[in-house]
Enzyme design. Sequence first.
Site, PDB file in Angstrom:
ATOM      1  N   GLY A   1       0.821  -1.204   0.000  1.00 29.22           N
ATOM      2  CA  GLY A   1       0.000   0.000   0.000  1.00 29.22           C
ATOM      3  C   GLY A   1       0.851   1.248   0.000  1.00 29.22           C
ATOM      4  O   GLY A   1       0.524   2.241  -0.626  1.00 29.22           O
ATOM      5  N   PHE A   2       1.957   1.192   0.778  1.00 27.39           N
ATOM      6  CA  PHE A   2       2.899   2.310   0.870  1.00 27.39           C
ATOM      7  C   PHE A   2       2.210   3.602   1.294  1.00 27.39           C
ATOM      8  O   PHE A   2       2.645   4.691   0.944  1.00 27.39           O
ATOM      9  CB  PHE A   2       3.647   2.510  -0.455  1.00 27.39           C
ATOM     10  CG  PHE A   2       4.212   1.241  -1.020  1.00 27.39           C
ATOM     11  CD1 PHE A   2       5.141   0.507  -0.304  1.00 27.39           C
ATOM     12  CD2 PHE A   2       3.805   0.761  -2.248  1.00 27.39           C
ATOM     13  CE1 PHE A   2       5.658  -0.682  -0.802  1.00 27.39           C
ATOM     14  CE2 PHE A   2       4.318  -0.425  -2.762  1.00 27.39           C
ATOM     15  CZ  PHE A   2       5.246  -1.150  -2.031  1.00 27.39           C
TER      16      PHE A   2
ATOM     17  N   ALA B   1       4.163  -2.142  14.587  1.00 23.55           N
ATOM     18  CA  ALA B   1       4.966  -3.204  15.196  1.00 23.55           C
ATOM     19  C   ALA B   1       5.235  -2.927  16.669  1.00 23.55           C
ATOM     20  O   ALA B   1       5.076  -3.814  17.519  1.00 23.55           O
ATOM     21  CB  ALA B   1       6.284  -3.365  14.434  1.00 23.55           C
TER      22      ALA B   1
ATOM     23  N   ARG C   1      15.556  -2.872  19.116  1.00 19.53           N
ATOM     24  CA  ARG C   1      15.636  -4.319  19.012  1.00 19.53           C
ATOM     25  C   ARG C   1      14.975  -4.763  17.708  1.00 19.53           C
ATOM     26  O   ARG C   1      13.801  -4.478  17.470  1.00 19.53           O
ATOM     27  CB  ARG C   1      14.924  -4.968  20.200  1.00 19.53           C
ATOM     28  CG  ARG C   1      14.903  -6.488  20.131  1.00 19.53           C
ATOM     29  CD  ARG C   1      13.936  -7.065  21.145  1.00 19.53           C
ATOM     30  NE  ARG C   1      13.812  -8.498  20.983  1.00 19.53           N
ATOM     31  CZ  ARG C   1      12.856  -9.241  21.539  1.00 19.53           C
ATOM     32  NH1 ARG C   1      11.952  -8.651  22.314  1.00 19.53           N
ATOM     33  NH2 ARG C   1      12.789 -10.538  21.336  1.00 19.53           N
TER      34      ARG C   1
ATOM     35  N   ASN D   1      12.965  -9.353  13.759  1.00 20.06           N
ATOM     36  CA  ASN D   1      13.275 -10.374  12.757  1.00 20.06           C
ATOM     37  C   ASN D   1      14.206  -9.752  11.723  1.00 20.06           C
ATOM     38  O   ASN D   1      13.812  -8.826  11.015  1.00 20.06           O
ATOM     39  CB  ASN D   1      11.992 -10.885  12.092  1.00 20.06           C
ATOM     40  CG  ASN D   1      12.260 -12.005  11.097  1.00 20.06           C
ATOM     41  OD1 ASN D   1      12.809 -11.773  10.019  1.00 20.06           O
ATOM     42  ND2 ASN D   1      11.885 -13.214  11.455  1.00 20.06           N
TER      43      ASN D   1
ATOM     44  N   LYS E   1      15.454 -10.814   8.918  1.00 22.84           N
ATOM     45  CA  LYS E   1      15.124 -10.996   7.498  1.00 22.84           C
ATOM     46  C   LYS E   1      14.046 -10.012   7.056  1.00 22.84           C
ATOM     47  O   LYS E   1      14.192  -9.340   6.029  1.00 22.84           O
ATOM     48  CB  LYS E   1      14.675 -12.433   7.227  1.00 22.84           C
ATOM     49  CG  LYS E   1      14.308 -12.679   5.768  1.00 22.84           C
ATOM     50  CD  LYS E   1      13.917 -14.141   5.522  1.00 22.84           C
ATOM     51  CE  LYS E   1      15.155 -15.016   5.508  1.00 22.84           C
ATOM     52  NZ  LYS E   1      14.828 -16.395   5.062  1.00 22.84           N
ATOM     53  N   THR E   2      12.961  -9.918   7.811  1.00 27.85           N
ATOM     54  CA  THR E   2      11.895  -8.989   7.417  1.00 27.85           C
ATOM     55  C   THR E   2      12.352  -7.536   7.564  1.00 27.85           C
ATOM     56  O   THR E   2      11.967  -6.682   6.766  1.00 27.85           O
ATOM     57  CB  THR E   2      10.623  -9.225   8.249  1.00 27.85           C
ATOM     58  OG1 THR E   2      10.912  -9.072   9.641  1.00 27.85           O
ATOM     59  CG2 THR E   2      10.063 -10.618   8.012  1.00 27.85           C
TER      60      THR E   2
ATOM     61  N   GLN F   1      12.508  -4.676   4.614  1.00 29.62           N
ATOM     62  CA  GLN F   1      11.933  -3.330   4.692  1.00 29.62           C
ATOM     63  C   GLN F   1      12.961  -2.264   4.311  1.00 29.62           C
ATOM     64  O   GLN F   1      12.654  -1.305   3.610  1.00 29.62           O
ATOM     65  CB  GLN F   1      11.418  -3.075   6.103  1.00 29.62           C
ATOM     66  CG  GLN F   1      10.113  -3.772   6.434  1.00 29.62           C
ATOM     67  CD  GLN F   1       8.984  -3.293   5.546  1.00 29.62           C
ATOM     68  OE1 GLN F   1       8.559  -2.157   5.634  1.00 29.62           O
ATOM     69  NE2 GLN F   1       8.503  -4.151   4.668  1.00 29.62           N
TER      70      GLN F   1
ATOM     71  N   GLU G   1       9.592   2.817   7.546  1.00 34.08           N
ATOM     72  CA  GLU G   1       9.809   4.023   6.745  1.00 34.08           C
ATOM     73  C   GLU G   1      11.230   4.589   6.823  1.00 34.08           C
ATOM     74  O   GLU G   1      11.679   5.283   5.908  1.00 34.08           O
ATOM     75  CB  GLU G   1       8.807   5.103   7.167  1.00 34.08           C
ATOM     76  CG  GLU G   1       7.378   4.724   6.825  1.00 34.08           C
ATOM     77  CD  GLU G   1       6.342   5.575   7.527  1.00 34.08           C
ATOM     78  OE1 GLU G   1       5.643   6.348   6.850  1.00 34.08           O
ATOM     79  OE2 GLU G   1       6.224   5.479   8.767  1.00 34.08           O
TER      80      GLU G   1
END
Length: 552
Positions: free
Chosen positions: A79-80, A350, A443, A446, A448-449, A453, A519
């Site tokens: 969606g950004f 998050a 912290r 994850n 990888k994710t 990003q 972001e």
Amino acid sequence: MPSIGTPARRSPLAMSYTNCGAETNSPLGLFTTVASWQRGRLVLHDTTQAPAFMRTALAVMFGVPEENVRLLIPFLGGGFGAGLRLWSHTVLTALAARVLDRPVKLVLSRPQMFNSVGHRAASRQRIRLGADPDGRLVAIDHDAMAANGVGDHLPSPIVAGTPTAYACANVATHEHRAHLNIPYTGFMRAPGSIEQHFALESALDELAGRLGIDPVELRLRNYAEVHPVSGKPWSSKALRECIEVGAERFGWSGRDPAPRSTHDGDWLLGQGMAAATFEFYALACTVRLIVDRGGTATLRSSATDIGTGTYTITAQLVAELLGIEVDRVRVEIGDTDLPPAPQSGGSGLAGSLAAAVQDAAGELTARLARLDGHPGESFASLLDRHGLDELAATGRSDLAAGADTADVAPAGAFAAAFAEVGVDEDLGLVRVRRLVSVIDGGRVLNRKTARSQAIGGAVMGIGMALLEETAYDPNTGRVANGTFGDYLVPVNADVPDIDITFVGAPDSFNPTGSKGLGEIGIVSIAPAIANAVFHATGRRVRDLPITLDKLL
């Protein structure tokens, strides 16, 4: 005060005018709505990043209680920011379903995506920096104007982050809007912040040149050790480490500071950098955590996953907090019938969701402890021994509510980017050859994710710097390049290997230590590239995107 007869040392001044062209969010998936009315209840499958807001707005529009509106969005490919507003196609689809008394599906075309779901507003900025001869900032004056559609009042908070970016006692900011006959604007990844940093970091680069100070050193001399407005210590801040680690990984010390000093055949080479400070943002969040007799933990929330990894980090966090394997965790999100959660935007989901999960896990663990479990006994055994099918707890977080009274200044993420570009001297072509991005995200839940990003943000930053601009017909205000054949986005050939590094410690304000990462990865990229183009060519381009006509 200088003594009589001693000439005063004038404060160096840098003034920069910058323009950022309009951009369109351009997610690959077309926005879609499926609406049906079931016994007076509106059920919507919709491309939205803000289901709780949509539920409230639609309930008001159709005159029904909020519980009679249900939005389902378990997955969203991207969606950004375009999915953060309620757009007319969603309302019209729900209205058509009500009038026809049957389900209705609407899929926007690509040209409609350019006209109907917002875009990053074109903006014009003037920024003036005053510094002492040693390069320490004494004043910043930042003025910004952004475009809006006629009748639209969406804020464009371009100057909001300027007072907290660097240590400077005197900061003045001014914000204006120009209402034009163009499609409505919207939110696009790091709205306001990326435009602000392009102006500020470009001006700092100019100031460094006037003073003969290395751009890295200038930023470190103006490093804000405490929050510049409140004077409180930051809850976490590793921007200095971002800059220093980035400079080392990039090989900044070997850079010749003189513009047009490095060549590779017909190509002029340039190196530039920029730093970034992202604002703290959080909203209230509620989750429900359930452990059943089979040993499975289920986490329920109305939060969405827009490809950022919400499912993954939530499952990992639940498993860690309860001491079970991650494959024993089920995550159910994307349904407004579940406990309310913030929108997926503003880099706030998050942190808010993780804090609520930790609260729920703490309550659930305490309830399990009261059942008098044996050391090492599994949840399944404990519940079975007490004849319970399941045990549940509700977790809540509202980090923003305590921000003003906290002993620390809640911090968002920080970053520094270093870019090397090649510019064809004859053709004006610009190619990004190297890109290093170092991020303090607290912290990292994850790696990888998070890395994904950061890479995605960097790619969008390349697009903003060199390629993307939404063009309007000056007579009608219509978008003139509303297809991927005319609106250029970065492709593989435009993107070098991107060096991503995370630094910093867990944040002290968020109980899980995390900060938003969605972001920050884009914010410092465009100014770093623009500063590299200046270093390569000796020409300061203040209008984005930097196209070949501006370099010939």
